[in-house]
Design a protein around this motif. Sequence first.
Motif, short mmCIF file in Angstrom:
data_model
loop_
_atom_site.label_atom_id
_atom_site.label_comp_id
_atom_site.label_asym_id
_atom_site.label_seq_id
_atom_site.Cartn_x
_atom_site.Cartn_y
_atom_site.Cartn_z
N ALA A 26 1.08 -1.51 -0.17
CA ALA A 26 -0.32 0.17 0.27
C ALA A 26 0.57 1.57 -0.23
N SER A 29 1.30 2.93 -3.24
CA SER A 29 0.26 4.27 -3.17
C SER A 29 -0.03 4.95 -2.42
N THR A 36 -2.65 3.92 3.16
CA THR A 36 -2.07 2.92 3.67
C THR A 36 -2.73 1.81 4.91
N THR A 102 2.04 -7.41 -6.41
CA THR A 102 1.73 -6.32 -5.67
C THR A 102 0.57 -7.07 -4.77
N ASN A 104 -1.52 -4.85 -3.62
CA ASN A 104 -2.54 -3.89 -3.81
C ASN A 104 -3.36 -4.17 -4.69
N ASP A 106 -5.78 -1.47 -6.31
CA ASP A 106 -6.34 0.14 -6.30
C ASP A 106 -5.61 -0.35 -7.91
N GLU A 119 -1.61 -9.88 -8.98
CA GLU A 119 -2.11 -9.14 -7.77
C GLU A 119 -2.53 -9.91 -6.92
N THR A 190 5.87 -1.78 1.63
CA THR A 190 5.01 -2.69 2.64
C THR A 190 5.32 -3.30 3.83
#
Length: 252
Positions: A26, A29, A36, A102, A104, A106, A119, A190
């Motif tokens: 997170a 981003s 986060t 990742t 994430n 998003d 992902e 992370t």
Amino acid sequence: MTFARPSSRLLDLLRGDEPVLVLTGAGISAESGLATFRGPGGIWEGHEPGSLATPEAFARDPLTVWRFYAWRRARALAARPNAAHEAIAALERRSGEFLLATQNVDGLHARAGSRRVVELHGTLWRLRCSADGSEREDLREDLGPLPPRCACGALLRPAVVWFGEALPAEAFGSAIRAAERARLVLVIGTSGLVHPAASIPVAASRSGAWVVEINPESTPLSEIADERLAGPAAGVLPAVLEAAFGAQEAHR
Ligand code: BV8
């Protein structure tokens, strides 16, 4: 703003054609304005993670869970990839064997141009029928009345991996195979607290990879990192690529 200097080992590995693996969380981003999970002001602040990201929470209160994920979708849609996402996409274009794993959900890595991405925790941008597990992409800004339902009448859920759920076997398997082959691993943004994703850099380290952690804070993964670049990813990553390839070449 200057950041910790990249080692000559890191610069050589970036310039070489050895396999590269990138693991993001997170934090990458954060500079796109997406909170986060565990930092100050993090998404989970004031919430028990289990209260929002478990199958039990969804079964108990699908509306509250969906309000959380609809909010996450709206925030992600309004966000733009930042210089760190773009630097990783540029690195992929210059690399031979390369994989981005990742945590994430998003979608910002794909929007920045990353292609070789797995992902590990699913994505906000696919919905899954609770009855038969079928999935469909859904990029709508407005999902309509929550919780959304499948044509079959069953509840739809976000196609993300909740606590207690297995990671997608294909995604996790690809990441572990890449970890065993990688000569360079970048661990970016992370906290290294969530498993089994956090075991990926450990596997790479055991196979002899040079592990570089890019994070303003140290984490449990700092212990296995060969190098730490302490700072925000959107500042550190572009600076590292410029040190390796020069200002013009870095962002090709
Ligand atoms: C499973 C849902 C089994 C999607 C998420 C082994 C040991 C210990 C525990 C376990 C274990 N095995 C399993 C567990 C339990 C659990 C777990 O790991 N719990 C932890 C918390 C103790 N794991 C699971 O339940 C996993 N499932 O193992 O199932 C199984 C097996 C077979 C069959 C059935 C079952 C599932 C884990 C996935 C859970 N889902 N999210 C969503 O809503 O997003 S986890 C959630 O945390 C997100 O996905 C997020 O990506 C993930 C990790 O967090 P981070 O990305 O690291 O974010 P965080 O906020 O924590 O840290 C941000 C970092 O960025 C900080 O370090 C900060 O300093 C840094 N930062 C800030 N700004 C910047 C920055 N860095 C760079 N630049 C900046 N500008």
